[in-house]
Design a protein around this motif. Structure first.
Motif: not given
Lengths: 198, 198, 198, 198
Positions: C55-71
């Motif tokens: 779960k942590d991995d999944l959620l972590h990658q979630c964060h990364l994806m979202i931040m990538e979009l923002c960046l």
DNA sequence: GATGAATGAGCGTTCATTCAT
DNA sequence: TATGAATGAACGCTCATTCAT
């Protein structure tokens, strides 16, 4: 002929069994995953199901293979024309060598798995019984020829096999004693247990 | 006093440990489920966590309890003023009685589980070592007093404990031999293995 | 090529991440269950573990994806050759559009979860910092060009991002204000806060 | 009178609420266990159910208590005879002080929990609305007196409250900025956003 | 024959909740 | 009032098994 295919399949089965036996002995039935067995052979776990119906089947055939090896060894020993003393010594040594060899499988799988079907269980126990009986026959021979004490055969055999099977619990390939030394000591002491004193 | 509560909790813990030991011996570590342990006591698995931190903790304490029982027995035997022969005979009998008693636990747990922490593992192995050493000391006593052959103590002990620990693999409470008979035979044969012949 | 498979897997991962992000934003980390994420995709929770370690991995990658979009968005804005005023206006609008878009994820995940490993936490915070710094740089540009007041850059940025991130707490797709209107108003008022008066 | 008992109970409730609020704010609803709340008060979790129907009830009353505190603060500010500018400045400062005080609770609990009953939800949202309206009224006053720009009141208020509520996400008691400094800066910049330029 | 992908049952563990005392 | 003890539902995760390709 299809026997070519069959042969190839048999070979692959053997390969899998050998790999599986190694893992099973080290980790136990429940501790071993299909994935782990497969990985060691660079296969995927799905593929194993082409060769074996399921995990229990795999374990079962493992038992059979191992027992076959054991039986081969003891038959040779039994059918030799040594004295009972020599036979028992050789049987003990053979057992230990098998149990400590790098192929190291063996009766390691102490308890035929609980999940086994009656059919499977019966088969394994039958082989095990045959193996045991070879020891009984050797001991009986010794008693008849009056070189062994008049022991309770079953008890004597249980003590011997118990002692032997315990070796796997503590044997360490890199430990202070070599398998050779161990088997020498075991044979000597266990024989002293039943040999008739002059 | 709160000691009443504490006592009650300790009692429950004991109860759980006993139940766990039974399942553990029958099914092995991985094959034992918290649910099964609980079910035997008419509890729910969730309740077990009131008494034990987790499965490993429970099983670890199982080991400790079992080893404590064993140590108690052998200490008494060792500290008696019997001859080495009597001591070894008694140690063997005591071990078998423990291993076949209805409380039936014991060194059954051959390999302290892989999941154990280093701390836990060390603790169990330490107790096990102490237990083994009692046998070594008895054997040494016998050698010194020249009633035992000049055997390799470690080997002799391994043979003896191996033979004893195997009993659980085949012992059947309703089988033809009583624990008493078994322990008699085992003691007799194993002693013959190391007793000095006149 | 195996890249086909890899591509397919990557796509599925994306799909899962999007679903997870949606649930995550709505329910928070602890409130999000693997089952719920899976159910939204008509999968079973077990399947998720084929794609993500836990779960942590999944959620972590979630964060990364979202931040990538923002960046991506803010980089484009920053690298355009608009005036600082235009840039800030666009950055604000872009942020709001992302936060209110149906893909609606974003910095929603205010506090990167407590369960995150140091490694994971660092990674997310780093990206977040980069995002923040773009705002700082835009504000600094404006100050240098004397179109913005001589504000405390960090404070100004915190006010702006705070205002923006709050939107998700109340934004309702079917509410009276469109995302467009909101972003207009926000941009206008927030700019007024720092623009230099003639 | 029974009012003595009632008073005592109310006091205990307050105590629990304060403790609970602290934990809830730090760990979130799902991350907070009843045990943790109880432990901080040297109680057992079972006891909490004497004072609160369940966890949701506890959380709900937490919200109510927090909102009450906030309302008290803003009412005082609103009913003072300051100018709208002064009032807004004070409201902002008060909000920040509450949000960063060691009692540190507040709107922290951003989203009234999903498990809330309609009744509970309505109640919290109502208080929250009242709180918001005080800001609206202050802003309106400013517009009427022509000291504030003719802004969209709702938008302005959302920006202000958003900026304020974000503070908890990053505020660190031991960080470089004191709550005092932060509230000064926030008040200054946010006011600049809506004050009419001469 | 082999595998990537999916499934579902089961396990260890947590935790809100209950209740007798 | 307060608590020790128990419960049960839910969750994260694993893994044997299946199956289309």
């Amino acid at each position: 002929m299809s026997s070519f295919r069959a042969q190839k399949m048999a070979k692959k089965k053997q390969e899998i069994l050998r790999s599986a036996a190694a893992v099973l002995i080290e980790k136990g039935y429940q501790g071993t995953t299909m994935e782990e067995i497969a990985a060691k052979l660079l296969m995927t776990k799905g593929s194993m199901y082409y060769y074996f119906k399921n995990k229990d089947d795999l374990l079962h055939q493992c038992h059979l293979m191992i027992m076959e090896l054991c039986l081969e060894g003891i038959e040779t020993v039994f059918n030799s024309d040594c004295t009972p003393i020599e036979k028992l010594r050789n049987a003990i040594k053979e057992h230990i060598l098998l149990a400590t060899s790098e192929k190291s499988m063996f009766m390691a799988l102490a308890k035929p798995n609980h999940n086994f079907s009656d059919e499977q269980l019966k088969e394994v126990l039958e082989l095990r019984k045959i193996y045991s009986q070879y020891f009984d026959r050797i001991i009986n021979e010794g008693i008849e020829k009056q070189v062994f004490e008049n022991v309770d055969v079953k008890m004597a055999r249980l003590i011997i096999l118990g002692a032997l099977n315990w070796i796997q619990e503590w044997y360490d390939q890199d430990g202070p004693q070599s398998a050779e030394e161990i088997s020498d000591a075991y044979a000597r002491y266990l024989l002293k247990m039943i040999i008739k004193e002059k």
